[in-house]
Scaffold this motif. Structure first.
Motif, mmCIF file in Angstrom:
data_model
loop_
_atom_site.group_PDB
_atom_site.id
_atom_site.type_symbol
_atom_site.label_atom_id
_atom_site.label_comp_id
_atom_site.label_asym_id
_atom_site.label_seq_id
_atom_site.Cartn_x
_atom_site.Cartn_y
_atom_site.Cartn_z
ATOM 1 N N LEU A 605 -3.672 -10.372 -2.793
ATOM 2 C CA LEU A 605 -3.327 -8.967 -2.531
ATOM 3 C C LEU A 605 -3.224 -8.699 -1.036
ATOM 4 C CD1 LEU A 605 -5.596 -7.240 -5.208
ATOM 5 C CD2 LEU A 605 -3.129 -7.606 -5.302
ATOM 6 N N GLN A 606 -4.075 -9.339 -0.252
ATOM 7 C CA GLN A 606 -4.006 -9.172 1.201
ATOM 8 C C GLN A 606 -2.672 -9.693 1.738
ATOM 9 O OE1 GLN A 606 -6.368 -11.852 3.594
ATOM 10 N NE2 GLN A 606 -6.842 -10.241 5.080
ATOM 11 N N ALA A 607 -2.233 -10.846 1.212
ATOM 12 C CA ALA A 607 -0.965 -11.417 1.663
ATOM 13 C C ALA A 607 0.201 -10.494 1.343
ATOM 14 C CB ALA A 607 -0.752 -12.786 1.018
ATOM 15 N N VAL A 608 0.236 -9.960 0.132
ATOM 16 C CA VAL A 608 1.321 -9.064 -0.273
ATOM 17 C C VAL A 608 1.289 -7.787 0.545
ATOM 18 C CG1 VAL A 608 2.253 -7.701 -2.173
ATOM 19 C CG2 VAL A 608 1.442 -10.025 -2.596
ATOM 20 N N GLY A 613 3.564 -4.327 2.269
ATOM 21 C CA GLY A 613 2.948 -3.015 2.262
ATOM 22 C C GLY A 613 1.953 -2.855 1.121
ATOM 23 N N GLN A 614 1.059 -1.889 1.270
ATOM 24 C CA GLN A 614 -0.010 -1.695 0.289
ATOM 25 C C GLN A 614 0.527 -1.294 -1.073
ATOM 26 O OE1 GLN A 614 -3.232 -2.470 0.920
ATOM 27 N NE2 GLN A 614 -3.471 -2.189 -1.291
ATOM 28 N N ARG A 615 1.630 -0.550 -1.104
ATOM 29 C CA ARG A 615 2.188 -0.113 -2.388
ATOM 30 C C ARG A 615 2.573 -1.318 -3.242
ATOM 31 N NH1 ARG A 615 4.418 4.730 -3.948
ATOM 32 N NH2 ARG A 615 4.389 5.457 -1.778
ATOM 33 N N ALA A 616 3.179 -2.319 -2.616
ATOM 34 C CA ALA A 616 3.569 -3.518 -3.362
ATOM 35 C C ALA A 616 2.342 -4.250 -3.883
ATOM 36 C CB ALA A 616 4.395 -4.443 -2.473
ATOM 37 N N SER A 658 4.424 -2.796 12.858
ATOM 38 C CA SER A 658 3.813 -1.501 13.110
ATOM 39 C C SER A 658 3.723 -0.709 11.815
ATOM 40 C CB SER A 658 4.653 -0.717 14.124
ATOM 41 O OG SER A 658 5.929 -0.419 13.563
ATOM 42 N N ALA A 659 2.988 0.384 11.867
ATOM 43 C CA ALA A 659 2.867 1.247 10.693
ATOM 44 C C ALA A 659 4.223 1.792 10.270
ATOM 45 C CB ALA A 659 1.897 2.397 10.996
ATOM 46 N N VAL A 660 5.069 2.094 11.253
ATOM 47 C CA VAL A 660 6.408 2.609 10.938
ATOM 48 C C VAL A 660 7.228 1.557 10.191
ATOM 49 C CG1 VAL A 660 8.564 3.452 11.931
ATOM 50 C CG2 VAL A 660 6.379 4.177 12.901
ATOM 51 N N GLU A 661 7.152 0.303 10.679
ATOM 52 C CA GLU A 661 7.917 -0.765 10.034
ATOM 53 C C GLU A 661 7.431 -1.001 8.613
ATOM 54 O OE1 GLU A 661 9.187 -3.709 13.660
ATOM 55 O OE2 GLU A 661 7.083 -3.632 13.100
ATOM 56 N N LEU A 662 6.116 -0.970 8.401
ATOM 57 C CA LEU A 662 5.579 -1.133 7.054
ATOM 58 C C LEU A 662 6.013 0.019 6.158
ATOM 59 C CD1 LEU A 662 1.957 -2.497 7.590
ATOM 60 C CD2 LEU A 662 3.828 -3.601 6.385
ATOM 61 N N ALA A 663 6.089 1.204 6.724
ATOM 62 C CA ALA A 663 6.539 2.350 5.945
ATOM 63 C C ALA A 663 7.978 2.166 5.493
ATOM 64 C CB ALA A 663 6.403 3.637 6.769
ATOM 65 N N VAL A 664 8.798 1.589 6.374
ATOM 66 C CA VAL A 664 10.191 1.317 6.009
ATOM 67 C C VAL A 664 10.255 0.330 4.852
ATOM 68 C CG1 VAL A 664 12.350 0.290 6.803
ATOM 69 C CG2 VAL A 664 11.091 1.847 8.287
ATOM 70 N N VAL A 665 9.408 -0.725 4.919
ATOM 71 C CA VAL A 665 9.370 -1.717 3.846
ATOM 72 C C VAL A 665 8.961 -1.072 2.537
ATOM 73 C CG1 VAL A 665 8.205 -3.789 3.019
ATOM 74 C CG2 VAL A 665 8.942 -3.644 5.393
ATOM 75 N N GLU A 666 7.895 -0.215 2.590
ATOM 76 C CA GLU A 666 7.417 0.423 1.376
ATOM 77 C C GLU A 666 8.472 1.372 0.814
ATOM 78 O OE1 GLU A 666 3.657 2.244 1.812
ATOM 79 O OE2 GLU A 666 2.573 0.365 2.118
ATOM 80 N N ALA A 668 11.683 0.988 1.070
ATOM 81 C CA ALA A 668 12.677 0.134 0.414
ATOM 82 C C ALA A 668 12.182 -0.322 -0.949
ATOM 83 C CB ALA A 668 12.993 -1.076 1.297
ATOM 84 N N ASP A 669 10.876 -0.614 -1.053
ATOM 85 C CA ASP A 669 10.314 -1.029 -2.336
ATOM 86 C C ASP A 669 10.408 0.092 -3.356
ATOM 87 O OD1 ASP A 669 9.740 -3.488 -1.380
ATOM 88 O OD2 ASP A 669 7.640 -3.068 -0.916
#
Length: 696
Positions: A605-608, A613-616, A658-666, A668-669
């Motif tokens: 879960l840490q790797a994902v 992002g945490q949502r995934a 960054s937090a912004v980049e992770l937000a973009v990934v989430e 997209a998910d």
């Protein structure tokens, strides 16, 4: 006596054939947006089988309410346009009668809306079965595709769906499973197996289509596996093996279900190949589908000579090289090569490489004491590593100076004619002048060469270029010749052997690259170690530096071993990785076997979470470990995520986003999830087929 109230009688609108030139398109048609079958495709269908559904029309009246003899079409606009196109193409007469339902009264827009809203689309399962019926009645897949304006692949997919177990089809018809799940069940044609997996699925947390495919293919060998490529799919099928295919997702050629058949075919083919290699005269051969990385450690490699080209082969190579140079010159400066040119250049490169990779010839005496390793390369080709000599098979070493013994005897024997021995060591070490030019004594030789050694050390320290060459000479002897006596430098180089073999280590990207580089140097270096010093002197500095880098690289040992604590050495490995800007993301991928199936759920879960992002991570948190590892493999694919031991300090990784980049990934998910939720599993082309069969 009361009379019974009569029920109202329904009167249907009359139908009649109206010449096409008396029809006009109404502005009351509610369909404004084009969707589904195109007018051109519908026209072709009408030309083939005629019109299957009439038009709804209303008489056109003038200002006084008198019929003009013309009729407007408020419902059936696409059919009208298709007929109009056929008339323009002169394939249909202007006066051709068109079946129409004549409506009077009511609202024209209501007629148009009701015709489109009340029409129920065909259930996908009915379409699947209809395609199957057409094929059973003699229509080929290409003919069905052409008739309903869909691709042949769509027809094959629908036929595949219709061949699923009737039990599962009934469940799908009752909305007991999704279309995506049904598609996954087509991987296996075994109805009993399909039903067994469905029962397992009902008790599983993960009911995704991916889980269905994984259950159906567990234990099978992917067609991309080197063993499968080695024996060939056609040969496997001819031997009675079954191939599982997925028509709905990329499957890399499918899965080979009969593992026992694969193993037997691999063993049989390797045996045949090894017999041919053994016939060359090698003392021994070792055969296996795969060898551990470093299996040649401690063995001396023979230096063979490439088999010379025949006159005919040289002419062929020159012709290929000339064509290659000509094609390259003709398209020099082009932004993009035409497909046929690019394909031809690839063929020429492959043909020229075959001339460069010619087999080596060895001395028959060397063959008699050496052996060969026979295995399967990562791309499925036969790999034969010839010319390895085991230490116990080495020829007995001869004394470097065969006359030393005689000289020593002559020097130490002394005394007079009576046989008395002279025990004075000084007299023995330094004979009198009248004895002639006898050999220098060992003691004096040691003293003199001691002075020379110091002189060499001093001089070598003032000539870095020569020192570099001398070190390179000594280390190269160790790596390629395994001779230490050819150098006066007391340098040693150790190559670590891997006690714990990681899965696929010998076929990894790094292993293949090192192997290719080593083979290239083997061909470049002289066969005789005595010629190495002069050869290195003739090379330019760049060539010597490249060889030095390769030789030194083989001594790197950054392996963590529980029994061998080396914190400072491992810290230096981090410094070395930083210096060369090591990026392991292109050389290692997180999979169930390499990492995810061998760590705790928390690490998965840490790797994902780090990569997607945490949502995934939350989406797979409820899964069992095995299913979680499998899903995580898919999520991490292409992200470049690496576990801590593989990261280079100071180099940016996906965990540095960054937090912004992770937000973009989430985000997209989330978009992907929404798209998947809205996707009914039928592409636009599939809807075309449904609509055509429902109504024109």
């Amino acid at each position: 006596m009361a009379t019974a109230k009569k029920k109202p009688t329904i009167t249907l609108s009359p139908s009649r054939d109206i010449p096409f030139n008396q029809l006009v398109l109404s502005q009351s048609n509610v369909r404004r947006i084009k969707a589904g079958v195109s007018v051109e495709e519908l026209a072709e269908d009408i030309a083939r089988r005629g019109i299957l559904q009439g038009l709804t029309v209303r008489p056109v009246v003038d200002e006084n309410g008198t019929e003009t003899g013309m009729f407007e079409v408020p419902a059936g606009g696409r059919r009208f346009r298709a007929l109009e196109l056929l008339v323009k193409q002169k394939r249909l007469a202007k006066t051709a009668p068109v079946p129409c339902v004549v409506r009077e009264g009511g609202i024209a827009e209501e007629d148009s809306l009701a015709e489109n809203v009340q029409r129920a689309p065909l259930h996908p399962l009915d379409q699947f079965r209809a395609f199957l019926t057409l094929r059973e009645k003699g229509q080929a897949e290409e003919e069905i595709a052409a008739t309903f304006f869909v691709s042949v692949n769509v027809v094959k997919q629908r036929l595949k769906l219709a061949s699923v177990s009737p039990v599962l089809l009934d469940i799908y018809a009752e909305d007991g499973m999704t279309l995506a799940q049904l598609e996954a069940f087509t991987v296996s044609g075994d109805h009993a197996r399909q039903e067994q997996v469905f029962e397992r699925l009902k008790a599983s947390y993960d009911k995704s289509a991916y889980a269905v495919r994984r259950m159906l293919t567990e234990g099978a060998i992917r067609a991309s596996d080197k063993r499968a490529q080695f024996i060939g799919l056609d040969a496997y099928v001819q031997a009675g093996g079954t191939v599982l295919r997925d028509l709905f997702e990329g499957d890399d050629g499918g899965w080979l279900r009969d593992v026992a058949v694969v193993d037997q075919m691999v063993a049989d083919k390797l045996k045949v190949e090894s017999e041919a290699i053994a016939a060359e005269g090698w003392k021994w051969t070792e055969v296996a589908p795969d060898f551990a990385y470093g299996h040649t450690y401690g063995l001396r490699r023979l230096h063979g000579e490439p088999v010379p080209l025949t006159a005919e082969e040289e002419a062929t190579r020159d012709a290929l090289k000339g064509e290659f140079d000509r094609v390259v010159a003709e398209h020099e400066g082009a932004d993009e090569l035409p497909d046929e040119v690019d394909e031809r250049l690839g063929e020429l490169e492959t043909a020229l490489e075959a001339f460069d990779e010619r087999p080596l010839s060895f001395d028959p005496e060397e063959i008699a004491r050496a052996g060969a390793f026979i295995s399967i390369a990562g791309d499925g080709r036969l790999r034969v590593d010839r010319g390895y000599v085991r230490p116990e098979d080495e020829a007995p070493a001869e004394p470097e100076n065969a006359s030393d013994g005689a000289a020593g005897k002559e020097e130490t024997v002394g005394g007079d004619a009576d046989g008395d021995h002279n025990t004075n060591s000084d007299a023995v070490a330094e004979p009198e002048e009248d004895e002639g030019l006898s050999p220098i004594s060992d003691r004096l030789m040691t003293e003199l060469t001691g002075h020379r050694t110091l002189g060499l050390r001093h001089a070598l320290g003032e000539h870095p270029d020569v020192a570099f060459r001398a070190a390179l000479h000594a280390l190269t002897l160790k790596v390629f010749y395994q001779y230490g006596s050819d150098s006066c430098l007391e340098l040693d180089l150790k190559t670590v052997s891997f006690g714990a073999q990681a899965p696929g280590l010998n076929d990894s990207v790094s292993a293949e690259a090192i192997r290719a580089r080593h083979e290239s140097w083997t061909k470049t270096l002289p066969k005789d170690s005595a010629e190495l010093w002069d050869a290195l002197g003739d090379w330019d500095s760049d060539s010597r530096a490249a060889l030095f880098a390769h030789v030194v690289s083989l001594s790197v040992n950054a392996v963590h071993e529980a029994w061998n604590r080396r914190p400072r050495a491992l810290a230096h490995a981090d410094q070395l990785a930083d210096a060369v800007d090591l990026d392991m993301s292109a050389r290692w991928k997180p999979t169930v076997d390499t990492f995810l199936g061998r760590v705790t759920k928390a690490r998965i879960l840490q790797a994902v979470a780090e990569a997607k992002g945490q949502r995934a991570a939350d989406r797979i948190a409820h899964l069992k470990k095995g299913d979680m590892a499998t899903e995580a493999t898919t999520l991490l694919n292409g992200t470049g995520w690496l576990p801590e031991p593989l990261r280079t300090p100071g180099r940016e990784t996906v965990t540095d986003m960054s937090a912004v980049e992770l937000a973009v990934v989430e985000t997209a998910d989330v978009a992907d999830e929404t798209a998947m939720a809205n996707d009914d599993g039928i592409a636009d082309d599939d809807e075309v087929g449904v609509e055509v069969m429902a109504a024109e």
